[in-house]
Enzyme design. Structure first.
Site, mmCIF file in Angstrom:
data_model
loop_
_atom_site.group_PDB
_atom_site.id
_atom_site.type_symbol
_atom_site.label_atom_id
_atom_site.label_comp_id
_atom_site.label_asym_id
_atom_site.label_seq_id
_atom_site.Cartn_x
_atom_site.Cartn_y
_atom_site.Cartn_z
ATOM 1 N NE ARG A 54 -0.050 -2.165 -7.380
ATOM 2 C CZ ARG A 54 0.452 -2.742 -7.121
ATOM 3 N NH1 ARG A 54 0.155 -4.403 -7.778
ATOM 4 N NH2 ARG A 54 1.443 -3.424 -6.262
ATOM 5 C CD GLU A 199 8.242 -0.753 2.209
ATOM 6 O OE1 GLU A 199 8.319 -0.279 1.726
ATOM 7 O OE2 GLU A 199 6.819 -1.225 2.129
ATOM 8 C CE LYS A 244 5.325 1.853 2.852
ATOM 9 N NZ LYS A 244 5.351 2.830 1.742
ATOM 10 C CB SER A 286 -2.190 -1.000 2.891
ATOM 11 O OG SER A 286 -1.353 -1.545 1.436
ATOM 12 N N GLY A 287 0.631 -3.353 2.035
ATOM 13 C CA GLY A 287 0.320 -4.258 2.687
ATOM 14 C C GLY A 287 -0.338 -5.610 1.553
ATOM 15 N N GLY A 288 -1.264 -5.440 0.804
ATOM 16 C CA GLY A 288 -2.640 -6.570 0.636
ATOM 17 C C GLY A 288 -4.496 -6.416 1.219
ATOM 18 N NE ARG A 317 -0.780 -3.559 -2.788
ATOM 19 C CZ ARG A 317 0.233 -4.875 -2.066
ATOM 20 N NH1 ARG A 317 -0.498 -6.114 -2.978
ATOM 21 N NH2 ARG A 317 1.173 -5.039 -1.496
HETATM 22 P P1 13P Z 1 1.440 -0.901 -0.583
HETATM 23 O O1 13P Z 1 0.561 -0.194 0.822
HETATM 24 O O2 13P Z 1 0.470 -2.125 -1.575
HETATM 25 O O3 13P Z 1 2.157 -2.365 0.498
HETATM 26 O O4 13P Z 1 3.022 -0.464 -1.090
HETATM 27 C C1 13P Z 1 3.533 0.080 0.089
HETATM 28 C C2 13P Z 1 4.404 0.227 -0.113
HETATM 29 O O5 13P Z 1 5.106 1.167 -0.786
HETATM 30 C C3 13P Z 1 5.719 -1.420 -0.285
HETATM 31 O O6 13P Z 1 6.655 -1.229 -0.830
#
Ligand code: 13P
Length: 365
Positions: A54, A199, A244, A286-288, A317
């Site tokens: 990042r 998650e 999650k 959010s995953g991208g 992100r």
């Molecule tokens: P993102 O929302 O960037 O996918 O990150 C969330 C997260 O905690 C991934 O483990």
């Protein structure tokens, strides 16, 4: 719990002690607070390797002080933190750090009315005999680490499993191993007074990522079914956890991208099919997805309620990208960066109530 007669070993395992009850009531209170109305979770738990990537994007060297300054910038955004953020997921280094004035970062989070949380997995590692697949490690010694994190102020934790979609992947074996580890982690959290964020992420941005939305649906459905079966075997109290998940969405390299309405509809469909209503809340990664996509999808789903669980965000992100760019590693940009973070948090807070629109996005920007 299955009837004890199935196993012929008496009835005591069916009787909850008052201590168990007190613990589970407390866990469910924490879980409810994590998905309070109009609030969601800030995932600021990037590992040292991930935060370096990042920082590379703003040409900033990743030193311990720079990482501290960045997190201090976020947690000191009072308006965002007290109105829209219910909890913050930290990395091991961060939970031990102090702001420039000596205040522990955990204290800054608590003062804003948010709950400190901690990433406890040791990362997704290549899975032996399963080429191209990963299993998340970190169970050894986890009980002891959770006790320490509880003392340091963490009241919830996160463990991320990744499932990649490619030709012939994922395999049942890899999904099963990851679901089992998630359940063992969740049980360890609960006996230590910590709410587990479970998650299981079906990746939209893996190495291939050319799958369509229906393949994502099928893999997400199988993964969630497996996760909840393993949680049941592990005796995890569903009222004291948060899920999650990924949204159901096409891979980032897919030629056909689904509309926001289709993403919302298919995500709700799979969640209704797989997630028991005893789970108090679902907080998406959010995953991208782009910032605005992630907000829009969440809002569409909440607008389609009533739903059996709270639906909110646990974005990394999609909550931080604009703030990171505005900050650029410079002290003189802290106010601008906090403004960018507050805007994003506010938009997601609205989405958590189904009240986001692109008009509001423009007005408030
Ligand atoms: P993102 O929302 O960037 O996918 O990150 C969330 C997260 O905690 C991934 O483990």
């Amino acid at each position: 719990m299955p009837p004890s007669a199935w196993f012929g070993d008496g009835t005591d395992e069916l009787q909850e002690t008052s201590e168990d009850q007190a613990m589970s009531e407390k866990l469910s209170d924490i879980a409810q607070a994590m998905v309070a109305d109009g609030k969601g979770i800030l995932a600021a738990d990037e590992s040292t390797g991930t935060i370096k990537k990042r920082f590379d994007s703003i040409s900033l060297e990743s030193t311990e002080t720079a990482r501290r300054d960045y997190r201090e910038m976020l947690f000191g955004a009072d308006e965002a933190m007290s109105n829209y953020i219910s909890g913050v997921i930290l990395f091991d280094e961060t939970i031990r750090q102090k702001a420039a004035d000596g205040t522990p970062l955990v204290e800054m989070i608590r003062k804003a009315g948010a709950i400190p949380g901690i990433k406890v997995d040791a990362g997704a590692k290549d899975m032996a005999l399963f080429p191209g697949e990963k299993v998340t490690e970190g169970l050894d010694g986890l009980g002891g680490r959770l006790k320490e994190y509880h003392e340091l102020g963490a009241r919830f934790a996160k463990w991320r499993a990744v499932v990649d979609i490619a030709d012939g992947l994922p395999s049942f074996g890899a999904i099963h191993a990851n679901a089992h580890a998630l359940a063992r982690y969740a049980a360890l959290c609960q006996v230590n007074g910590i709410v587990p964020i479970v998650e299981p992420e079906v990746l939209m941005d893996g190495p291939v990522a050319s799958h369509d939305i229906d393949r994502c649906y099928a893999v997400t459905e199988f993964t969630l079914k497996e996760v909840f079966q393993e949680l049941y075997y592990a005796k995890v109290d569903l009222e004291g956890m948060i899920l999650k998940p990924n949204m159901v969405i096409a891979g980032k390299n897919a030629s056909a991208q689904a509309s926001p309405e289709e993403v919302a509809e298919k995500t709700l469909k799979v969640l209704k099919a797989c997630v028991p209503p005893a789970v108090p809340g679902i907080a998406f990664l959010s995953g991208g997805q782009s910032d605005e996509q992630a907000t829009h999808h969440l809002s569409l789903m909440n607008a389609a309620g009533p739903l059996p669980w709270k639906l909110t965000f646990s974005y990394g992100r999609a909550l931080q990208a604009a703030a990171l760019k505005a900050w650029g590693g410079k002290a003189e940009n802290v106010d601008a960066a906090r403004k960018a973070f507050t805007h994003r948090a506010k938009m997601n807070g609205l989405a958590a109530k189904g009240g986001y629109s692109s008009e509001l996005e423009q007005q408030a920007a």
